[in-house]
Scaffold this motif. Structure first.
Motif, mmCIF file in Angstrom:
data_model
loop_
_atom_site.group_PDB
_atom_site.id
_atom_site.type_symbol
_atom_site.label_atom_id
_atom_site.label_comp_id
_atom_site.label_asym_id
_atom_site.label_seq_id
_atom_site.Cartn_x
_atom_site.Cartn_y
_atom_site.Cartn_z
ATOM 1 N N VAL A 70 38.804 37.460 34.098
ATOM 2 C CA VAL A 70 39.825 36.919 33.208
ATOM 3 C C VAL A 70 40.054 35.447 33.533
ATOM 4 N N GLY A 71 40.103 34.638 32.500
ATOM 5 C CA GLY A 71 40.442 33.230 32.641
ATOM 6 C C GLY A 71 41.881 33.014 32.205
ATOM 7 N N ALA A 72 42.677 32.395 33.044
ATOM 8 C CA ALA A 72 44.077 32.102 32.708
ATOM 9 C C ALA A 72 44.534 30.924 33.551
ATOM 10 N N CYS A 73 45.265 30.008 32.926
ATOM 11 C CA CYS A 73 45.656 28.830 33.699
ATOM 12 C C CYS A 73 47.144 28.626 33.840
ATOM 13 N N PHE A 74 47.948 29.285 33.046
ATOM 14 C CA PHE A 74 49.365 28.969 33.105
ATOM 15 C C PHE A 74 50.175 30.204 32.755
ATOM 16 N N SER A 75 51.263 30.401 33.468
ATOM 17 C CA SER A 75 52.155 31.509 33.160
ATOM 18 C C SER A 75 53.586 31.078 33.422
ATOM 19 N N GLU A 76 54.426 31.306 32.452
ATOM 20 C CA GLU A 76 55.846 31.001 32.606
ATOM 21 C C GLU A 76 56.604 32.149 33.258
ATOM 22 N N SER A 77 55.992 33.305 33.342
ATOM 23 C CA SER A 77 56.678 34.491 33.845
ATOM 24 C C SER A 77 57.051 34.371 35.315
ATOM 25 N N GLU A 78 56.227 33.676 36.079
ATOM 26 C CA GLU A 78 56.532 33.525 37.498
ATOM 27 C C GLU A 78 57.921 32.938 37.682
ATOM 28 N N LYS A 79 58.219 31.877 36.942
ATOM 29 C CA LYS A 79 59.519 31.230 37.038
ATOM 30 C C LYS A 79 60.636 32.209 36.680
ATOM 31 N N THR A 80 60.431 32.962 35.617
ATOM 32 C CA THR A 80 61.459 33.892 35.166
ATOM 33 C C THR A 80 61.764 34.945 36.209
ATOM 34 N N TRP A 81 60.722 35.588 36.750
ATOM 35 C CA TRP A 81 60.949 36.728 37.639
ATOM 36 C C TRP A 81 61.189 36.338 39.090
ATOM 37 N N SER A 149 43.567 34.269 28.643
ATOM 38 C CA SER A 149 44.930 34.295 28.134
ATOM 39 C C SER A 149 45.676 33.035 28.536
ATOM 40 N N ASN A 150 46.499 32.575 27.628
ATOM 41 C CA ASN A 150 47.427 31.491 27.899
ATOM 42 C C ASN A 150 48.597 31.700 26.943
ATOM 43 N N LEU A 151 49.721 32.022 27.472
ATOM 44 C CA LEU A 151 50.878 32.345 26.654
ATOM 45 C C LEU A 151 52.000 31.368 26.976
#
Length: 180
Positions: A70-81, A149-151
């Motif tokens: 899986v290729g993914a570079c950014f996630s905002e979820s880390e900050k949230t949780w 994925s990049n959301l």
């Protein structure tokens, strides 16, 4: 309003009901499902759909040497949780770890090939595809599931990418539309 900012693309992909997920179907504990990165949920759902669309019963893959890349570079979820929620139950660590994007798929399918997430910024999905190809050629796996994925959930993320010149195409489309 921030979404009216000229540097934020007006034409973007939208996903409705990003919080909906059939945790029971995928064997995810309900406490973990609520702290799981939406990218992980969506990748799991789409991996299942890809396997089924290929005419394969996912249960038949159990124990096979299938790799998941899986290729993914950014996630905002880390900050949230990690920083905004007071719910410290340990599930946020595994639910938001980018390594879990690939590992959750491997675990659920019961496959034993290489399983990892790659981050090379904008080329992450392409690099994941290259890794899958090399692992197939080298005999490390007999098949591969490749995803990316990049959301971006908040407009500030798009604004930052825009200011770095990383979404130029969207900007050109938007500016051209305003000129026409």
């Amino acid at each position: 309003m921030l979404t009216d900012h000229p540097d934020i693309p007006q034409r973007t992909g939208k996903i409705n009901d990003v919080n909906k997920f059939d945790a029971l179907f995928f064997g995810v504990h309900f406490k973990q499902a609520h702290t799981m990165d939406p990218m992980c949920r969506m990748l799991l759902e789409h991996a299942y759909e890809a396997v089924v669309d290929a005419g394969i019963n996912p249960k038949q893959l159990r124990g096979s040497r299938i790799g998941v890349f899986v290729g993914a570079c950014f996630s905002e979820s880390e900050k949230t949780w990690f920083y905004e929620k007071l719910q410290v139950n340990g599930f946020g660590i595994t639910g938001c770890s980018r390594a879990m994007l690939a590992n959750r798929i491997s675990y659920w399918l019961g496959v034993t090939g290489p399983s990892y997430t790659l981050d090379s910024a904008c080329s992450s999905s392409l690099v994941a595809l290259e890794h899958a190809y090399r692992c197939l050629i080298d005999g490390q796996c007999e098949g591969a599931i490749v995803g990316g994925s990049n959301l971006c959930l908040h407009p500030y993320v798009s604004l930052q990418f825009s200011r770095l010149g990383m979404i130029v195409y969207s900007q050109l489309c938007y500016k051209k539309k305003k000129i026409d």
